[in-house]
Design a protein around this motif. Structure first.
Motif, short mmCIF file in Angstrom:
data_model
loop_
_atom_site.label_atom_id
_atom_site.label_comp_id
_atom_site.label_asym_id
_atom_site.label_seq_id
_atom_site.Cartn_x
_atom_site.Cartn_y
_atom_site.Cartn_z
N GLY A 38 -12.39 -10.99 9.24
CA GLY A 38 -12.22 -10.10 8.10
C GLY A 38 -10.86 -10.30 7.45
N PHE A 39 -10.76 -9.90 6.18
CA PHE A 39 -9.50 -9.96 5.45
C PHE A 39 -8.70 -8.68 5.74
CE2 PHE A 39 -12.14 -12.71 2.72
CZ PHE A 39 -11.33 -13.82 2.66
N TYR A 40 -7.53 -8.83 6.34
CA TYR A 40 -6.68 -7.69 6.67
C TYR A 40 -5.65 -7.47 5.56
CZ TYR A 40 -8.14 -7.41 11.59
OH TYR A 40 -8.84 -7.24 12.73
N THR A 41 -5.41 -6.20 5.21
CA THR A 41 -4.39 -5.85 4.23
C THR A 41 -3.68 -4.59 4.69
OG1 THR A 41 -5.73 -6.77 2.46
CG2 THR A 41 -3.95 -5.33 1.81
N LEU A 42 -2.35 -4.57 4.53
CA LEU A 42 -1.53 -3.41 4.86
C LEU A 42 -0.86 -2.93 3.58
CD1 LEU A 42 0.67 -2.37 7.60
CD2 LEU A 42 1.94 -3.14 5.62
N ILE A 43 -0.88 -1.61 3.35
CA ILE A 43 -0.19 -1.01 2.21
C ILE A 43 0.63 0.17 2.72
CG2 ILE A 43 -0.43 0.16 -0.01
CD1 ILE A 43 -3.04 -1.32 -0.43
N GLU A 44 1.92 0.18 2.39
CA GLU A 44 2.80 1.32 2.70
C GLU A 44 3.04 2.07 1.40
OE1 GLU A 44 6.42 0.44 4.90
OE2 GLU A 44 5.51 -1.48 5.45
N PHE A 45 2.96 3.41 1.48
CA PHE A 45 3.13 4.21 0.27
C PHE A 45 3.67 5.59 0.60
CE2 PHE A 45 -1.17 4.74 1.80
CZ PHE A 45 -1.46 6.09 1.65
N ASP A 46 4.30 6.20 -0.40
CA ASP A 46 4.76 7.58 -0.31
C ASP A 46 3.82 8.43 -1.15
OD1 ASP A 46 6.95 7.02 1.27
OD2 ASP A 46 8.29 6.72 -0.43
N ALA A 47 3.30 9.53 -0.57
CA ALA A 47 2.34 10.35 -1.29
C ALA A 47 2.20 11.71 -0.64
CB ALA A 47 0.98 9.66 -1.33
#
Length: 123
Positions: A58-67
């Motif tokens: 599978g294609f892995y993606t990481l996203i860091e965000f403030d919310a």
């Protein structure tokens, strides 16, 4: 606002353009809900620990965000509605994990810069 990190796995049958489009759609969900994206990492196609829906990669993606916490509910609803997503995990980082994430990003950036310098020296 809290600092969050989400990792999701997209199905491997997607083309590179379709995968990038799906990631952009999730980033749009975040930004339209008022989140600020701090970091995005594409980990690429990786082998899964166990088969999911008869798929072993599978294609892995990481996203860091403030919310705010309500943004996470909107994001996870978008994950559940999209058939391209095999798995996802979103969690809030405490202050120590947030500090570590910043340090990890800076080290990763330094490694990328070192690689570029080495390539220039070789040429």
């Amino acid at each position: 606002m809290n600092h969050y990190e989400t990792v999701f796995i997209l199905t491997p049958v997607l083309s590179d353009a379709q995968m990038k489009e799906a990631v952009e759609n999730f980033k749009t969900v975040l930004t339209s809900a008022g989140a600020e994206i701090m970091n995005e990492e594409n980990w690429g196609l990786r082998k899964l620990a166990y088969p999911i829906q008869k798929k072993s990669t599978g294609f892995y993606t990481l996203i860091e965000f403030d919310a705010n916490p309500d943004v996470v509910k909107k994001l996870e609803t978008a994950f559940r509605r999209d058939e391209k997503v095999l798995r996802f995990l979103t969690f809030r980082l405490d202050k120590y994990a947030a500090e570590y994430a910043v340090k990890r990003r800076s080290l990763r950036g330094a490694k990328v810069n070192e690689t570029k310098v080495e390539e220039v020296k070789e040429n």
